[in-house]
Design a protein around this motif. Structure first.
Motif, mmCIF file in Angstrom:
data_model
loop_
_atom_site.group_PDB
_atom_site.id
_atom_site.type_symbol
_atom_site.label_atom_id
_atom_site.label_comp_id
_atom_site.label_asym_id
_atom_site.label_seq_id
_atom_site.Cartn_x
_atom_site.Cartn_y
_atom_site.Cartn_z
ATOM 1 N N LYS A 1 0.831 -1.200 0.000
ATOM 2 C CA LYS A 1 0.000 0.000 0.000
ATOM 3 C C LYS A 1 0.873 1.261 0.000
ATOM 4 N N ASP B 1 2.584 1.883 -3.269
ATOM 5 C CA ASP B 1 1.694 2.426 -4.285
ATOM 6 C C ASP B 1 1.563 3.942 -4.135
ATOM 7 N N SER B 2 1.375 4.426 -2.911
ATOM 8 C CA SER B 2 1.227 5.877 -2.728
ATOM 9 C C SER B 2 2.552 6.582 -2.996
ATOM 10 N N ARG C 1 4.776 5.626 -5.196
ATOM 11 C CA ARG C 1 4.904 5.678 -6.652
ATOM 12 C C ARG C 1 4.045 6.819 -7.220
ATOM 13 N N ARG C 2 2.813 6.906 -6.700
ATOM 14 C CA ARG C 2 1.915 7.961 -7.179
ATOM 15 C C ARG C 2 2.483 9.343 -6.894
ATOM 16 N N GLN D 1 6.735 -0.066 -16.515
ATOM 17 C CA GLN D 1 7.005 -0.235 -15.080
ATOM 18 C C GLN D 1 8.486 -0.414 -14.791
#
Lengths: 454, 146
Positions: free
Chosen positions: A12, A15-16, A18-19, A250
């Protein structure tokens, strides 16, 4: 690499994370010039040597120092020289700012040339990148014109005679129209000259025009073309790279922070180097311009001395035909050579590297042999005094070199059957010849434009 | 469809012509003769010029030659790249790229494509000499005085 550290985070969080990195780029007006992710190949030093980025920073420095200089400069024949003198001797810090401006302009000419070489030898114009190569060549010319138009502004002996020579190179079509006896009807050379300096000799009109070109027209054109240049890089899928090295999205690196830190580092290095050099290398300022006493030898800016060397053989050939052929060749490269398999590869592999070296040696031999003849036995008019100007125009090192190189490129084309190889042959030969003629013009032409060592 | 094609071709043709005209008019703006660029210039009395000498007139970039019976004027602008030529013992020499000219302005050596330009001279009623920088003539066209 640092990218892999995200593997240790919880899914989780990763993911944030990366964003956020992508958002740093996409949500910033200035940074979204870059893609959020960048191919590792583009980040290798040997891919670009950072030349394009260096050019951008140099241009920013030019604008900054240029605006500061403009505050103190007066573009009139009566005041220009004194205002530059004030910048050097009276305005606090003016000397350093002027030194930086001059150093950065010369650096731009050198770096844009190296950038052109890098782009050519890595085959970066291949794979649908024709248009960006064309933009690049136009910008190459614009950088030369920027530098040339700035040359006149101090209005000292150096600038006055350099621009007098330069503007007469523009009028070199006259050699042909004179020979045909049609100059009084169609004076193309005179027209170009009028367009450039607005008179028969360099004066106030020329100064006004060069000032306008230097501070408004050319910078604007360069900014617009830079934007197009960067936009095309994005549209073409980033910098060129070998086909075998394609990655999934990616697998690429985040532009933030990898690319950002690299660029910041380059910027700091460029600024530091310019500041350092500006304390030691002074921008010259000779005595005020004197139209009746030329400098001896009168030389145009150093990057035009290759052309001036050719012009001293024949004005029409050296000043018009050869430069036009060369520019036409540069523009046509990506449209003639479509062998996309060579993209992103330095010298297109070992075969191309050998050909590059061989072409360079060939060009050195061809040009130096002619110069040897010229030094020892003189030109055709020394052999046959009173010979028609037609022969002087058609039989000289400028035309001979062009013909030999074209034949050479055609032979390479038919032997290898490859457009890329013949492009490498002709490009290398032309560039090497240009460098030799420029070196001759800079260091081996002394008083009365005779051969000698400066 | 045919009509549409015709209209399109007509539009392209007309706008090209208009563009060409505007282009020519626009560029002519940058190559006009300026007010104040007077081409008939006054030089002074005959006695200002020593006999058998090429006198350099800095203001107008010309040499004036006087012999025992006449005067004539030659441009000091090198026909190669526009430098100012200098007088030598037996002709003219361009310091920039080493063109040499004979006394009559003809090219002897160097890259100069054409001979130096001679200008027509005349004498004003008040006795002063005048040279017309628009009237090109040859080295044999002298202003003979008695």
């Amino acid at each position: 690499m640092e990218q892999n550290s995200q593997k240790t985070r919880s899914p989780k969080n990763a993911d944030s994370y990366r964003r956020q990195r992508i958002r740093n780029i996409t949500q910033n007006f200035f940074l979204h010039i870059h893609a959020p992710r960048v191919h590792p190949h583009s980040m290798k030093l040997t891919t670009t040597f950072g030349l394009g980025v260096i050019l951008v920073f140099l241009f920013l420095i030019m604008i900054l120092t240029g605006v500061l200089l403009m505050l103190h400069y007066t573009p009139s024949v009566a005041d220009a020289y004194n205002s530059v003198k004030d910048i050097v001797h009276v305005v606090p810090g003016g000397r350093i700012i002027r030194n930086i401006h001059r150093l950065a302009s010369h650096a731009m000419v050198i770096v844009v040339f190296l950038h052109l070489l890098r782009t050519f030898y890595t085959g970066a114009y291949l794979g649908g990148r024709q248009l960006n190569w064309v933009f690049g060549v136009v910008m190459f010319v614009l950088v030369l014109l920027m530098s040339f138009s700035g040359y006149l502004l101090p209005w000292d002996q150096l600038s006055y005679w350099a621009v007098t020579i330069g503007s007469n190179i523009a009028a070199s079509a006259r050699e042909l129209t004179d020979l045909l006896g049609i100059t009084s009807f169609i004076d193309a050379g005179g027209f170009f000259q009028q367009l450039l300096i607005g008179d028969e000799k360099v004066g106030q009109t020329a100064l006004t025009r060069f000032f306008m070109l230097h501070v408004v027209f050319l910078p604007l054109a360069l900014i617009v073309l830079s934007a197009l240049h960067f936009w095309r890089i994005r549209k073409d899928g980033g910098l060129s790279r070998p086909v075998a090295k394609e990655l999934k999205e990616q697998e690429k690196w985040y532009a933030w922070p990898v690319l950002m830190w690299t660029e910041l580092g380059i910027f700091i290095a460029v600024v530091a180097l310019l500041l350092f050099l500006s304390f030691f290398i002074e921008a010259p300022l000779l005595e005020a311009a004197n139209p009746s006493h030329p400098e001896n030898p009168a030389k145009s800016p150093w990057y035009f001395l290759g052309i001036q060397e050719l012009v001293s053989y024949s004005a029409f050939m050296g000043g018009l035909v050869v430069p036009v052929l060369f520019m036409w060749f540069l523009f046509s490269i990506p449209y003639k050579d479509r062998e996309d398999q060579y993209i992103g590869q330095w010298f297109s592999g070992s075969v191309g590297l050998r050909l590059t070296v061989r072409s360079a040696v060939f060009a050195i031999v061809v040009v130096l042999l002619q110069l040897l003849v010229l030094v020892k036995y003189g030109g055709i008019r020394d052999w046959f005094p009173g010979i028609s100007q037609w022969f002087v125009m058609l039989l000289n090192p400028a035309t001979f070199t062009v013909v030999v190189f074209i034949v050479y490129a055609m032979i390479v084309r038919s032997r290898t059957g490859s457009t890329r190889m013949s492009a490498i042959a002709l490009f290398t030969a032309a560039i090497v010849a240009l460098i030799i003629f420029t070196v001759i013009g800079i260091w081996f032409r002394v008083e009365n434009w005779e051969f000698g060592l400066i | 469809m045919k009509r549409r094609l015709f209209v399109r071709k007509l539009a392209i043709t007309l706008s090209s012509i208009a563009g060409a005209i505007i282009g020519i008019v626009f560029f002519r703006q940058f190559s006009h003769k300026r007010a104040g660029s007077v081409k008939q210039v006054r030089l002074g009395e005959l006695s200002d010029f020593p006999v058998d000498t090429y006198t350099f007139i800095e203001e107008h970039n010309i040499f004036v030659y006087r012999d025992h019976e006449s005067v004539k004027a030659v441009s000091a602008v090198c026909t190669h790249l526009g430098c100012t030529v200098q007088r030598t013992t037996d002709g003219f020499e361009c310091p920039c790229h080493g063109s040499y000219y004979a006394n009559d302005g003809s090219v002897i050596s160097g890259p100069a494509p054409t001979d130096l330009v001679w200008y027509k001279m005349s004498r004003l009623p008040d006795g002063r000499l005048m040279v017309d920088l628009d009237a090109v003539t040859g080295p044999d066209d002298k202003l003979i005085f008695t």
